[in-house]
Write a protein that holds these residues in place. Structure first.
Motif, mmCIF file in Angstrom:
data_model
loop_
_atom_site.group_PDB
_atom_site.id
_atom_site.type_symbol
_atom_site.label_atom_id
_atom_site.label_comp_id
_atom_site.label_asym_id
_atom_site.label_seq_id
_atom_site.Cartn_x
_atom_site.Cartn_y
_atom_site.Cartn_z
ATOM 1 N N GLU A 46 7.722 9.531 5.478
ATOM 2 C CA GLU A 46 8.029 10.747 4.246
ATOM 3 C C GLU A 46 8.028 12.059 4.423
ATOM 4 O O GLU A 46 8.126 12.727 5.249
ATOM 5 N N ASN A 47 9.706 12.521 3.773
ATOM 6 C CA ASN A 47 10.067 13.536 3.352
ATOM 7 C C ASN A 47 10.333 14.577 2.509
ATOM 8 O O ASN A 47 10.383 15.650 2.484
ATOM 9 N N TYR A 48 9.222 13.818 0.970
ATOM 10 C CA TYR A 48 8.938 14.985 -0.166
ATOM 11 C C TYR A 48 7.275 14.603 -0.280
ATOM 12 O O TYR A 48 7.062 13.545 -0.145
ATOM 13 N N VAL A 49 6.852 15.739 -0.182
ATOM 14 C CA VAL A 49 5.826 16.084 -0.324
ATOM 15 C C VAL A 49 5.082 15.495 -2.088
ATOM 16 O O VAL A 49 4.336 14.574 -1.820
ATOM 17 N N GLN A 50 5.772 15.642 -2.808
ATOM 18 C CA GLN A 50 5.509 14.939 -4.104
ATOM 19 C C GLN A 50 4.844 13.306 -4.082
ATOM 20 O O GLN A 50 4.561 12.900 -4.195
ATOM 21 N N GLU A 51 6.986 13.351 -3.372
ATOM 22 C CA GLU A 51 6.335 11.480 -2.783
ATOM 23 C C GLU A 51 5.782 10.767 -1.949
ATOM 24 O O GLU A 51 5.139 9.927 -2.108
ATOM 25 N N LEU A 52 5.528 11.464 -1.492
ATOM 26 C CA LEU A 52 4.263 11.091 0.138
ATOM 27 C C LEU A 52 3.081 11.022 -0.820
ATOM 28 O O LEU A 52 2.134 10.158 -0.580
ATOM 29 N N VAL A 53 2.682 11.670 -1.475
ATOM 30 C CA VAL A 53 0.944 11.946 -2.255
ATOM 31 C C VAL A 53 1.381 10.717 -3.429
ATOM 32 O O VAL A 53 0.101 10.162 -3.114
ATOM 33 N N GLU A 54 2.277 10.262 -4.030
ATOM 34 C CA GLU A 54 1.823 9.658 -5.129
ATOM 35 C C GLU A 54 1.755 8.296 -3.943
ATOM 36 O O GLU A 54 1.537 7.258 -4.713
ATOM 37 N N LYS A 55 2.764 7.973 -3.536
ATOM 38 C CA LYS A 55 2.470 6.613 -2.557
ATOM 39 C C LYS A 55 1.367 6.850 -1.680
ATOM 40 O O LYS A 55 1.209 5.598 -2.044
ATOM 41 N N GLN A 56 0.177 8.088 -1.006
ATOM 42 C CA GLN A 56 -0.778 7.361 -0.151
ATOM 43 C C GLN A 56 -1.785 7.347 -1.510
ATOM 44 O O GLN A 56 -2.401 6.309 -0.487
#
Ligand SMILES: *Cc1c(COP(=O)(O)O)cnc(C)c1O
Length: 233
Positions: A46-56
């Motif tokens: 992933e390359n956007y922090v917020q998107e990664l955190v939400e998906k994780q």
């Protein structure tokens, strides 16, 4: 669902056990990630922090999350508890912040140094002289919570194969220079040897359009998005 399962199986077969496939799922829904997860895929990029955190938080905990984008120092804290590998380390300041956040989380965070290999100025990464400097600093061993496992690069946005090849070979040369263990011919199936030599140096280069060329030039980790998940809009 836009996931191309046939393509996934074909690429996995093509890469074999020598090259790690990072499935780049940026902008794609968790259902698509889950579809590849169910086929056995564990490395996602992933390359956007917020998107990664939400998906994780909404996906299985054994996924190995790769952060492949440009990481701002003030956002390291959000991914530090769980990130598996940070590909795009492009400043010493960022490395120091990763060290700090890794220490807070009582863990070691694995990183790759990004090298600027493309013609475009807009892309990030160290040049050869900066890389030499940072490897020098790292050799002093003061950072105890970051481990630099290798290099990452993004080639030019071009279809000119000769240009791409030139960039990949250049990066492979730097990789051989600074991570010479990658030259060793190891029987990776031998558990004792893999322990001794673990973690194995990583050269992350190649995306959907150029991963085959990148592998031919020595890549052992490719970041493939649109071939697996369809085009991004
Ligand atoms: C988006 C992205 C990829 C994947 O690109 P595709 O062309 O979709 O395979 C690989 N690496 C980085 C750093 C990216 O940002």
């Amino acid at each position: 669902m836009a996931v191309n399962i046939e393509q996934y199986n074909a690429i996995k077969k093509e890469l074999g056990s020598e090259v790690t496939l990072v499935a780049v799922s940026k902008t794609k829904p968790v259902e698509d990630i889950k579809a590849l997860y169910d086929l056995g895929q564990r490395d996602f990029g992933e390359n956007y922090v917020q998107e990664l955190v939400e998906k994780q938080v909404s996906l299985p905990p054994d996924i190995r999350w790769h952060f492949i984008g440009h990481l701002q120092s003030n956002k390291v804290k959000y991914i530090a508890p769980f990130v598996h590998l940070i590909h795009g380390v492009d400043s010493y300041k960022l490395l120091l912040e990763i060290e700090k956040q890794a220490a807070k989380n009582l863990r070691v965070i694995h990183c790759l140094l990004q090298v600027h290999i493309a013609q475009e100025e807009t892309k990030f990464g160290f040049d050869a002289a900066e890389l030499a400097d940072i490897m020098n600093i790292l050799q002093k061993g003061q950072l105890q919570h970051v481990q630099v496992l290798g290099l990452m690069g993004m080639a030019s946005f071009t279809e000119d194969e000769q240009q791409l090849q030139k960039e990949f070979i250049y990066l492979k040369g730097l990789f051989n220079e600074y991570f010479p263990a990658s030259n060793a011919q190891l029987p990776v199936s031998d558990p004792l040897l893999t322990t001794l030599y673990s973690p194995f140096p990583i050269l992350s280069m190649g995306m959907s359009s150029d991963y085959q060329l990148a592998i031919a030039c020595g890549s052992n980790m490719v970041r493939v998005g649109s071939l697996l998940f369809g085009a991004r809009f």
